[in-house]
Design a protein around this motif. Structure first.
Motif, short mmCIF file in Angstrom:
data_model
loop_
_atom_site.label_atom_id
_atom_site.label_comp_id
_atom_site.label_asym_id
_atom_site.label_seq_id
_atom_site.Cartn_x
_atom_site.Cartn_y
_atom_site.Cartn_z
N SER A 407 0.81 -1.22 0.00
CA SER A 407 0.00 0.00 0.00
C SER A 407 0.84 1.27 0.00
N ARG A 408 2.07 1.18 0.51
CA ARG A 408 2.84 2.39 0.79
C ARG A 408 3.99 2.63 -0.19
N TYR A 409 4.38 1.58 -0.99
CA TYR A 409 5.63 1.72 -1.74
C TYR A 409 5.56 2.82 -2.80
N HIS A 410 4.35 3.21 -3.22
CA HIS A 410 4.22 4.29 -4.22
C HIS A 410 4.81 5.59 -3.69
N VAL A 411 4.73 5.79 -2.39
CA VAL A 411 5.28 7.00 -1.79
C VAL A 411 6.80 7.04 -1.91
N SER A 412 7.41 5.87 -1.78
CA SER A 412 8.86 5.83 -1.90
C SER A 412 9.34 6.16 -3.31
N CYS A 413 8.47 5.99 -4.30
CA CYS A 413 8.83 6.40 -5.67
C CYS A 413 9.04 7.91 -5.75
N ILE A 414 8.27 8.67 -4.97
CA ILE A 414 8.44 10.13 -4.94
C ILE A 414 9.81 10.47 -4.34
N THR A 415 10.16 9.81 -3.23
CA THR A 415 11.46 10.04 -2.61
C THR A 415 12.60 9.71 -3.56
N ALA A 416 12.49 8.57 -4.25
CA ALA A 416 13.53 8.17 -5.20
C ALA A 416 13.68 9.21 -6.31
N ARG A 417 12.55 9.73 -6.81
CA ARG A 417 12.63 10.74 -7.90
C ARG A 417 13.32 12.01 -7.41
N LEU A 418 13.11 12.40 -6.19
CA LEU A 418 13.79 13.59 -5.66
C LEU A 418 15.30 13.36 -5.55
N PHE A 419 15.70 12.21 -5.08
CA PHE A 419 17.14 11.92 -4.99
C PHE A 419 17.79 11.90 -6.38
N VAL A 420 17.08 11.34 -7.35
CA VAL A 420 17.60 11.33 -8.72
C VAL A 420 17.73 12.76 -9.26
N GLY A 421 16.73 13.58 -8.99
CA GLY A 421 16.77 14.97 -9.45
C GLY A 421 17.91 15.75 -8.84
N ILE A 422 18.15 15.55 -7.52
CA ILE A 422 19.27 16.24 -6.86
C ILE A 422 20.59 15.72 -7.42
N GLY A 423 20.69 14.40 -7.62
CA GLY A 423 21.92 13.83 -8.14
C GLY A 423 22.25 14.31 -9.55
N LYS A 424 21.22 14.61 -10.36
CA LYS A 424 21.43 15.10 -11.72
C LYS A 424 21.49 16.62 -11.81
N GLY A 425 21.27 17.30 -10.71
CA GLY A 425 21.30 18.75 -10.73
C GLY A 425 20.03 19.38 -11.27
N GLU A 426 18.93 18.61 -11.37
CA GLU A 426 17.67 19.16 -11.86
C GLU A 426 17.01 20.07 -10.82
N LEU A 427 17.30 19.85 -9.57
CA LEU A 427 16.85 20.74 -8.51
C LEU A 427 17.98 20.92 -7.50
N LEU A 428 18.06 22.10 -6.93
CA LEU A 428 19.18 22.45 -6.05
C LEU A 428 18.67 22.99 -4.72
N PRO A 429 18.09 22.13 -3.89
CA PRO A 429 17.64 22.60 -2.58
C PRO A 429 18.82 22.95 -1.68
N VAL A 430 18.57 23.77 -0.70
CA VAL A 430 19.65 24.20 0.20
C VAL A 430 20.07 23.02 1.09
N LYS A 431 21.21 23.21 1.79
CA LYS A 431 21.78 22.14 2.61
C LYS A 431 20.79 21.63 3.65
N ASP A 432 20.10 22.53 4.35
CA ASP A 432 19.16 22.10 5.39
C ASP A 432 18.04 21.23 4.81
N THR A 433 17.59 21.57 3.62
CA THR A 433 16.53 20.77 2.98
C THR A 433 17.05 19.39 2.62
N ARG A 434 18.27 19.31 2.12
CA ARG A 434 18.85 18.01 1.76
C ARG A 434 19.04 17.14 3.01
N GLN A 435 19.51 17.75 4.09
CA GLN A 435 19.67 16.99 5.33
C GLN A 435 18.33 16.47 5.84
N LEU A 436 17.32 17.34 5.82
CA LEU A 436 16.00 16.95 6.30
C LEU A 436 15.39 15.87 5.42
#
Length: 535
Positions: A407-436
């Motif tokens: 029931s819950r694994y779809h939510v983890s797809c959102i988290t994975a997409r954010l990590f991929v975006g940060i790793g590719k430089g598609e989004l550049l959140p500040v340090k505090d946001t990345r830590q959180l």
């Protein structure tokens, strides 16, 4: 019936060829292009058939040549047409008085240089024309039109101006460098038509655009209006044809001709901002419960929004559209949290199967909606705020382990997409946001990792692991150490059921244990070299 009469040849021209010319619904004759003439000659002169010579033009010959035509119902307009060739001189028999066919001889194959170069066409009743218009086309092709001065003055501002500049008794006018002789002849023929719309209705869009261009040059306003009426009603097939129609119609802007009905197909006077329409479309897509339609429309809307982002003129409304997307994101996240709370209730497992399945389906739908909106923001390079919104969902992350993994694994797809975006430089959140983000959602992602690998088709393990590792390596060294040591303990127990962050671990190791000593050694060598240079 339209009458064909062979006109008298000039001296030195010894052969006449009849060329089939298409009859229009209005009764006038449409002149084909030079290529058609060439093909016609080849079809009329096969090598294996005997060739008979044509007798000199007489009235009796004329009747024998076209008996089928005289039996048909007469049309409103008639034309006399004759074709002459200046190059063909070898087709007459040795004995001019004998017109019998010559059996053993074969007609020579016509060559390109023997293509007829002159065509004479007469509009209106035979013998009533009072003016000649000579069209000089490319490659020496020439068409002589026998027309009526009154008709030209009535329909064409171009001919009106030309005739007013010349003497009143002018009987011949030449048009040099005529680009489209075929369409020019047809457009002049339209001046003799009472119902131009009926003449245009069977034409293609490309041909009507050619007629429109010539009508514009001739100042033939009634023809222009008929062409515009045709273009307003006929479908435009493909983007290329649409661009041709729009560019042709826009040329008429400022000429006092009503082009608005045609352009209404591509422009609107409605005052609603585009962002309102986009918002409405997105809401319809997000609320759809039909899987296939929703999936296909998400793909189409995402593609079209990407096309809009490439246009400089679209940049002005980008901020408004981003606000719309974020408003929809908040609504979806609120709905997702509400569904998680409902599914995490103690008595939820005892509810009817239909109720449970409905909640699980809604969770999957809302998570997919959030992923789609995130994709739109990432393509617009405006997803930094969403990273903060998702990192701040501590309550949702707390409820996550209370739900079954299916029931819950779809939510983890959102988290994975954010990590991929940060790793590719598609989004550049500040340090505090990345830590959180790592603190809140890395552990839930690790918990669902095994299911994501086997139950989610779109999940790319290597890309996700690279994105997680790069996100960790953007933090200060102490934070890298804390996260990677925690991961190491899980990885040594779970193995393939945990993200493989070995590359990130190697980078952290070198930064921690090798780089300081390499830098110190480099500083010692640098100081020694500087002392040596001073001595």
């Amino acid at each position: 019936m339209a009458e064909i009469r062979l006109t008298k040849l000039e001296q030195g021209q010894t052969k006449i060829r009849n060329v089939p010319i298409a009859v229009t619904p209005e009764g006038f004759w449409c002149c084909p292009s030079p290529i058609v003439f060439q093909k016609t000659l080849k079809s009329q002169n096969p090598l294996n058939k005997p060739k008979s010579s044509s007798p000199p033009p007489k009235a009796t010959v004329q009747k024998k040549q076209i008996p089928p035509l005289t039996e048909k119902k007469p049309m409103t307009t008639s034309i006399r047409s004759a074709v002459s060739s200046e190059d063909q001189r070898t087709f007459t028999p040795d004995n001019p008085g004998n017109g019998a066919p010559i059996g053993p001889e074969r007609a020579p194959r016509p060559k390109v240089e023997h293509v007829p170069r002159k065509v004479a066409i007469e509009f209106g009743e035979p013998g009533t024309s009072d003016m000649k218009v000579i069209l000089l086309g490319k490659q020496g092709f020439c068409v002589k039109l026998s027309v009526h001065k009154k008709v030209l003055l009535e329909h064409s501002s171009f001919f009106t101006d030309k005739l007013s500049e010349q003497e009143s008794g002018l009987s011949c006018l030449e048009v040099d460098e005529c680009e489209d002789v075929e369409i020019y002849v047809e457009t002049v023929g339209l001046m003799y038509c009472k119902e131009m719309k009926q003449r245009l209705i069977k034409q293609s869009v490309s041909r009507v655009l050619r007629i429109l261009k010539v009508a514009e040059l001739l100042g033939f306003n009634s023809c222009i209006e008929s062409c515009l009426e045709y273009l307003e009603a006929v479908p435009w097939v493909g983007e290329e044809e649409e661009e041709k129609v729009v560019s042709s119609v826009l040329r008429l802007q400022g000429e006092g001709i009503g082009i608005t009905p045609v352009l209404k197909r591509i422009s609107s006077d409605v005052s609603n901002p585009p962002s309102d329409t986009i918002s409405h479309i997105m809401e319809l897509v997000l609320k759809s419960n039909e899987d296939r339609g929703r999936r296909e429309m998400k793909s189409i809307v995402l593609k079209l929004l990407k096309e809009n982002n490439r246009l400089p003129s679209y940049a002005g409304s980008a901020e408004i559209c981003n606000e719309t997307v974020y408003t929809l994101c908040r609504s979806c996240l609120d709905s997702l949290l509400s569904l998680f709370k409902q599914a995490a209730e103690p008595g939820f497992t005892d509810k009817p199967t239909n109720t449970k399945e409905s909640v699980v389906k809604q969770i999957a739908l809302e998570a997919d909606n959030v992923s789609w909106l995130l994709e739109i923001l990432a393509d617009r390079q405006a997803a930094d705020e969403f990273a903060l919104m998702w990192a701040s969902q501590q309550e949702l992350a707390t409820l996550h382990p209370k739900l079954p993994i299916v029931s819950r694994y779809h939510v983890s797809c959102i988290t994975a997409r954010l990590f991929v975006g940060i790793g590719k430089g598609e989004l550049l959140p500040v340090k505090d946001t990345r830590q959180l983000l790592l603190k809140t959602w890395l552990q839930p992602l690790i918990n669902d990792y095994s299911w994501l690998q086997h139950g989610c088709r779109s999940f790319d393990r290597k890309v996700v692991e690279e994105g997680i590792g790069r996100t960790i390596l953007t933090l200060p060294l102490e934070d890298q150490q804390s996260i990677l040591l925690s991961w190491l303990g899980i990885f040594l127990k779970a193995g393939d059921n945990c993200p493989n962050l070995q590359r990130a671990f190697e980078v952290w190791w070198r930064r921690t244990f090798i780089r300081p000593y390499a830098d110190a050694q480099g500083n010692i060598l640098l100081s020694d070299s500087s002392m040596t240079s001073k001595q």
